[in-house]
Enzyme design. Structure first.
Site, short mmCIF file in Angstrom:
data_model
loop_
_atom_site.label_atom_id
_atom_site.label_comp_id
_atom_site.label_asym_id
_atom_site.label_seq_id
_atom_site.Cartn_x
_atom_site.Cartn_y
_atom_site.Cartn_z
N ARG A 242 -17.00 166.16 24.69
CA ARG A 242 -16.97 164.69 24.79
C ARG A 242 -16.71 164.04 23.44
NH1 ARG A 242 -21.71 163.79 29.33
NH2 ARG A 242 -20.26 163.98 31.06
N GLY B 24 -18.65 160.58 38.56
CA GLY B 24 -18.96 159.38 39.35
C GLY B 24 -17.89 158.31 39.18
N LYS C 181 -23.45 167.15 48.69
CA LYS C 181 -23.86 166.07 49.59
C LYS C 181 -22.71 165.23 50.12
CE LYS C 181 -28.53 165.25 48.15
NZ LYS C 181 -29.37 164.38 47.33
P1 AMP Z 1 -21.90 167.63 43.82
O1 AMP Z 1 -22.69 167.13 42.64
O2 AMP Z 1 -22.12 166.83 45.05
O3 AMP Z 1 -20.45 167.87 43.50
O4 AMP Z 1 -22.54 169.03 44.19
C1 AMP Z 1 -22.49 170.13 43.33
C2 AMP Z 1 -23.46 171.14 43.83
O5 AMP Z 1 -23.14 171.53 45.14
C3 AMP Z 1 -23.48 172.41 43.00
O6 AMP Z 1 -24.70 172.49 42.34
C4 AMP Z 1 -23.33 173.53 44.04
O7 AMP Z 1 -24.22 174.59 43.85
C5 AMP Z 1 -23.67 172.80 45.33
N1 AMP Z 1 -23.09 173.46 46.50
C6 AMP Z 1 -21.81 173.71 46.76
N2 AMP Z 1 -21.68 174.39 47.92
C7 AMP Z 1 -22.91 174.59 48.40
C8 AMP Z 1 -23.44 175.24 49.55
N3 AMP Z 1 -22.64 175.83 50.44
N4 AMP Z 1 -24.78 175.25 49.71
C9 AMP Z 1 -25.59 174.67 48.82
N5 AMP Z 1 -25.15 174.03 47.71
C10 AMP Z 1 -23.84 174.00 47.51
#
Ligand code: AMP
Length: 399
Positions: free
Chosen positions: A37, A379, A202
């Site tokens: 960064r 974000g 999520k």
């Molecule tokens: P995000 O911040 O929403 O992009 O989520 C990232 C997180 O999603 C990472 O820490 C991954 O470990 C988690 N993730 C991705 N696929 C899965 C899955 N199938 N089950 C549980 N966590 C997941």
């Protein structure tokens, strides 16, 4: 962008207050774990110095809870920046106040001063709690530059409120302009086919962007934990995979909207399932037609999915990707994310990756330079794609 750019400012002999994103990861001992960064802000910093301006840099670092936490001082950043610029960087004891004003008053051309962590003041994130905070920051300089794209989706004192004190004098820096230019390429007349791959944990955090992308893309690929809510919405067993019950209707709506608009929505055809979230867990590859047995959870996209997605993605002209396709932090569940990353790194498409974990995975593999653009703001990039603008950019002066 129809906003002032750093190159529009008469910099010589002026004081430039630049909001940067020096929110770097720190090691246990307080040293900097990754200076990406800081390096990302160098073009704008160097530009001001090359044009004989005096530079006042400001940033946040971490989330200090109770005032001035010495562990979250920006002092180590000043030292690292000094090494990178090969010149002294002055460190202010605070970000506002008499002592800081004395320092900014005596700055000479080509001097660099770094203000202390903005978030030592609650008014940084809650401007309404003390509107004078932004005003006191603004008092320090003649012009304002925002180069902190990763914070441009926040209406904070240093990214938003402050611009009212710089009428016709608030400009975007090189990093911010580059982010806007690449993300705009996805929004306005993208080279087609335009594909988006959305993963991560999520659905709740990305449903807005998914809904919005349906009107723009030629196909959507949904993997990662959020995919299981879509399977459940189709009556498929998902065992103990990630699932957001309150979003079942949203998932159904998205599936329906894609059908109506004739936009293919690709979910994994096979997945890796595990009996625990650990590297030594038992694993199997199953097809999603059969569903996931109870006590097992989906942790990665399977090899058949990697193959079929790759052959379609290979024909893409613009590809946007956000979110890992499995629990990539665990080595045995990282293959799907890595293989898709590898594949994207070898295409001729414009490849834009929307920050966060997907960028971390790409950098870990050492293939970052093979992508058109790795966004510095997870974000912020998603909000930009969803709404087409960000408060911190809107607040800059019109050209
Ligand atoms: P995000 O911040 O929403 O992009 O989520 C990232 C997180 O999603 C990472 O820490 C991954 O470990 C988690 N993730 C991705 N696929 C899965 C899955 N199938 N089950 C549980 N966590 C997941």
């Amino acid at each position: 962008m129809n906003k002032l750019s750093i190159t529009d400012l008469p910099i010589q002999g002026k004081k430039i207050l630049m909001r940067v994103d020096f929110n770097v990861p720190l090691n246990e001992d307080g040293t900097i774990a990754d200076d990406t960064r800081i390096r990302a802000a160098l073009p704008s910093i160097q530009y001001v110095l090359d044009h004989q301006g005096s530079l006042i840099l400001m940033s946040h670092l971490g989330r200090p809870k109770e005032g001035k936490n010495p562990k979250l001082s920006l002092r180590p950043v000043a030292m690292r920046l000094s090494e990178l610029l090969d010149k002294p960087v002055l460190m202010a004891p605070d970000c506002i106040g008499d002592e800081v004003e004395k320092m900014t008053d005596t700055l000479s051309q080509e001097d660099v001063l770094l203000l202390e962590n903005l978030r030592f003041y609650p008014a940084e994130t809650k401007p309404e709690s003390d509107p004078t905070f932004a005003e006191k920051l603004a008092k320090l300089a003649d012009f304002y530059v925002n180069d902190a794209f990763g914070s441009a989706h926040r209406k904070h004192s240093s990214t938003y409120t402050i611009t009212q004190y710089f009428p016709h004098k608030a400009a975007g820096g090189f990093l911010l302009n580059k982010e806007v230019s690449f993300l705009s390429k996805c929004l306005q007349n993208p080279a087609r086919p335009f594909y988006a791959i959305i993963g991560g944990a999520k659905l709740s955090s990305k449903m807005g962007i998914i809904k919005n992308l349906i009107d723009k893309v030629d196909a959507l690929f949904i993997g990662g934990g959020m995919g299981y809510t879509f399977f459940k919405a189709q009556g498929i067993n998902i065992g103990k995979s990630l699932f957001e019950e309150e979003l079942l209707e949203v998932a159904k709506d998205i599936l329906q909207k894609c059908k109506e608009k004739n936009i293919p929505l690709y979910l994994p055809t096979d997945v890796v399932i595990a009996d625990a979230l650990a590297n030594d867990a038992n694993t199997k590859v199953i097809t999603m037609q059969t569903g996931i047995p109870p006590e097992w959870e989906g942790v990665d996209i399977g090899p058949h999915t990697v193959k079929t997605w790759s052959s379609i993605l290979g024909k893409g002209a613009t590809i946007f990707w956000n979110g890992p396709l499995g629990v990539f932090e665990i080595h045995n569940f990282s293959l799907g994310t890595e293989e898709i990353a590898q594949m994207l790194s070898n295409t001729h498409a414009i490849t834009v990756v929307g920050g966060g974990d997907s960028v971390a995975a790409i950098n870990k593999m050492g293939i970052g330079d093979k992508f058109s653009h790795l966004s510095t703001g997870g974000g912020a990039s998603l909000e930009f794609l969803e709404f087409g603008h960000l408060p911190g950019i809107d607040a800059l002066s019109d050209k």
